[in-house]
Design a protein around this motif. Structure first.
Motif, PDB file in Angstrom:
ATOM      1  N   UNK A 292       0.618  -1.164  -0.142  1.00 41.72           N
ATOM      2  CA  UNK A 292      -0.119  -0.148  -0.180  1.00 41.72           C
ATOM      3  C   UNK A 292       0.765   1.345  -0.152  1.00 41.72           C
ATOM      4  N   UNK A 293       0.982   1.287  -1.419  1.00 40.06           N
ATOM      5  CA  UNK A 293       2.200   2.601  -1.495  1.00 40.06           C
ATOM      6  C   UNK A 293       1.458   4.472  -0.735  1.00 40.06           C
ATOM      7  N   UNK A 294       0.833   4.617   0.024  1.00 42.38           N
ATOM      8  CA  UNK A 294       0.587   5.889   0.910  1.00 42.38           C
ATOM      9  C   UNK A 294       0.440   4.838   2.539  1.00 42.38           C
ATOM     10  N   UNK A 295       1.378   3.657   2.623  1.00 42.10           N
ATOM     11  CA  UNK A 295       0.962   3.923   4.501  1.00 42.10           C
ATOM     12  C   UNK A 295       2.816   4.053   4.406  1.00 42.10           C
ATOM     13  N   UNK A 296       2.427   4.347   5.945  1.00 40.08           N
ATOM     14  CA  UNK A 296       4.409   3.997   6.237  1.00 40.08           C
ATOM     15  C   UNK A 296       4.222   3.706   7.871  1.00 40.08           C
ATOM     16  N   UNK A 297       5.007   3.244   7.888  1.00 42.69           N
ATOM     17  CA  UNK A 297       4.983   2.986   9.320  1.00 42.69           C
ATOM     18  C   UNK A 297       6.255   3.102  10.516  1.00 42.69           C
ATOM     19  N   UNK A 305       7.489   4.372  22.336  1.00 47.51           N
ATOM     20  CA  UNK A 305       7.678   3.350  22.847  1.00 47.51           C
ATOM     21  C   UNK A 305       6.121   2.578  21.952  1.00 47.51           C
ATOM     22  N   UNK A 306       6.056   4.100  20.506  1.00 47.37           N
ATOM     23  CA  UNK A 306       4.896   2.639  19.628  1.00 47.37           C
ATOM     24  C   UNK A 306       4.983   3.193  18.817  1.00 47.37           C
ATOM     25  N   UNK A 307       4.650   2.055  17.997  1.00 46.42           N
ATOM     26  CA  UNK A 307       4.228   2.016  16.301  1.00 46.42           C
ATOM     27  C   UNK A 307       2.903   2.316  16.018  1.00 46.42           C
ATOM     28  N   UNK A 308       3.784   3.595  14.927  1.00 45.37           N
ATOM     29  CA  UNK A 308       2.380   3.951  14.630  1.00 45.37           C
ATOM     30  C   UNK A 308       1.771   4.247  12.452  1.00 45.37           C
ATOM     31  N   UNK A 309       1.062   3.680  12.158  1.00 44.78           N
ATOM     32  CA  UNK A 309       0.695   3.297  10.675  1.00 44.78           C
ATOM     33  C   UNK A 309      -0.047   4.904  10.445  1.00 44.78           C
ATOM     34  N   UNK A 310       0.564   5.253   8.839  1.00 41.19           N
ATOM     35  CA  UNK A 310      -0.051   6.647   8.686  1.00 41.19           C
ATOM     36  C   UNK A 310      -0.564   7.061   7.668  1.00 41.19           C
ATOM     37  N   UNK A 311      -1.473   7.413   6.912  1.00 44.11           N
ATOM     38  CA  UNK A 311      -1.858   7.474   5.531  1.00 44.11           C
ATOM     39  C   UNK A 311      -0.830   8.900   4.836  1.00 44.11           C
TER      40      UNK A 311
END
Length: 424
Positions: A292-297, A305-311
């Motif tokens: 998914x080209x517009x998904x960044x972790x 301490x968090x993993x976040x996911x972004x559009x």
């Protein structure tokens, strides 16, 4: 590395001379007894009437009727369920990595498209050929310039960029062990992060600047991104090469878009597309999703301490997961919807997550100090991790690739350094 120094060597203990291998899956002939031979003859005479061909057609077999219909229905009914793959809980091998700098903000490990892994140990860059298992020393920089603060392979798998504590960046040809060029005065302080986008080498420094360098031309600086107030410790270009993600010690995550470079330029400075301020600690771990080209972790340091996911088109935070420990690095599985993270205190583990549910699939233990760096093999199967315990471990965590990597993908990058002789 030469054999005498043996700085990166396989860890083995208690080795003994192995016994000669026994044949496997071969016939083991045993002579038949006279009683068994007599019984076999009697059976052939009385029961089989001396017929030796059982289930053999005398005439042409009859043509099958409705065979295709039967086969199709059976195939639909007998379709096997997809098996859950086995994930080894221990590393496949471990190598010594003495003098690995224990610094969260550096990037000292990378795996190139030619299947050669580079690792910086102190002021020396070593190359480990994963195909042959051989190790060589690329360069040891003088104390005035070292230690090495970042390494990054060019897309061609032949050339490599080396960032230094002195703020210089060296470009090397690994096939000839030749220094091609040194980029000077691009930054004022050490260069801890590097990222390639075709012929553009993007550098991130402790001075907070991000610079795009076109390595083909003499005046290499083509763009400068200003947005971070402290050290830039994470840099990743998207797969399309249209967007750049940068993370800093100022807890900021920026998304930069190539399309804005010309329209929003002011005195050579480029404006960010998104400034994301949700993390509560340094943002070093960055990984663009391969499906998914517009998904960044992104992953935060010890205070976050968090993993976040972004559009990255809208700048929206899609999800946030508290991992319970410092997030040092992130890697996506290229073949399945999974994400691998490496961590610091207290467990110093690698964690495999199912996406998007973020259910833990496995926790891989073996390192005894924080797992600072991770790199993925070209086929996407194996992950190398380097930790502050001065070991380099290899994990078969991502299964088997669906198809072998295509040589054509690597061939398209061979022209990047054609103009180096002219520059020099």
């Amino acid at each position: 590395m030469d054999a005498g120094s043996n700085s990166i060597s396989s860890q083995r203990s208690g080795s003994r001379r192995a016994a000669p291998p026994r044949p496997v899956l071969q016939e083991n002939p045993v002579a038949a007894s006279p009683a068994k031979e007599a019984y076999r003859k009697l059976l052939a005479e009385k029961l089989l009437n001396n017929r030796t061909r059982i289930l053999a057609f005398r005439n042409k077999p009859p043509e099958p009727e409705n065979m295709l219909t039967d086969l199709r229905s059976d195939a639909v009914q007998a379709k096997p369920a997809k098996q859950r793959r086995h994930i080894p809980q221990s590393s496949e091998r471990a190598l010594d990595a003495p003098d690995l700098v224990d610094d969260y903000y550096l990037n000292l490990l990378d795996w190139g498209s030619s299947n050669v892994l580079s690792i910086a140990l102190g002021s020396t860059v070593y190359l480990w050929d994963a195909s042959s298992g051989s190790t060589s020393e690329l360069v040891t920089v003088d104390d005035d310039y070292g230690p090495v603060t970042s390494v990054s392979w060019a897309p061609d798998g032949r050339h490599i960029a080396v960032g230094l504590n002195s703020s210089d960046v060296q470009l090397w040809d690994t096939t000839s062990n030749r220094l091609l060029r040194t980029l000077r005065r691009v930054h004022e302080l050490r260069v801890g992060s590097l990222a390639w986008n075709n012929s553009i080498l993007t550098t991130g420094g402790m001075d907070g600047k991000i610079v795009n360098n076109d390595v083909r031309i003499r005046n290499n600086v083509v763009q400068t991104y200003h947005g971070h107030e402290q050290e830039v410790c994470g840099l990743k270009w998207s797969g399309s090469g249209q967007q750049l993600a940068s993370g800093g010690n100022d807890n900021l995550l920026h998304i930069w878009d190539v399309s804005m470079s010309s329209s929003v330029q002011s005195a050579g400075r480029t404006q960010w597309l998104h400034r994301l301020q949700d993390h509560l600690a340094a943002v070093k771990a960055l990984a663009w999703c391969p499906f998914q080209s517009n998904l960044l972790a992104s992953g935060g340091g010890g205070g976050d301490r968090c993993i976040k996911f972004w559009n990255t088109h809208t700048g929206a935070c899609l999800n946030s997961v508290d991992t319970g420990s410092q997030v040092c690095a992130l890697l996506w599985n290229k073949n399945e919807r999974e994400l691998l993270s490496s961590h610091g205190f207290t467990q110093n583990q690698l964690t495999l997550w199912k996406y998007p549910s973020m259910v833990k699939m496995a926790e891989l233990n073996g390192h005894t100090s924080r797992v600072l760096f991770m790199a993925q093999s070209p086929d996407g199967c194996t992950v190398a991790s380097a930790a502050a315990d001065e070991t380099l471990r290899f994990w078969n965590v991502f299964g088997t690739p669906e198809a072998a990597p295509k040589a054509a993908a690597k061939a398209s990058h061979t022209g990047i350094f054609n103009s180096f002789n002219h520059i020099r």
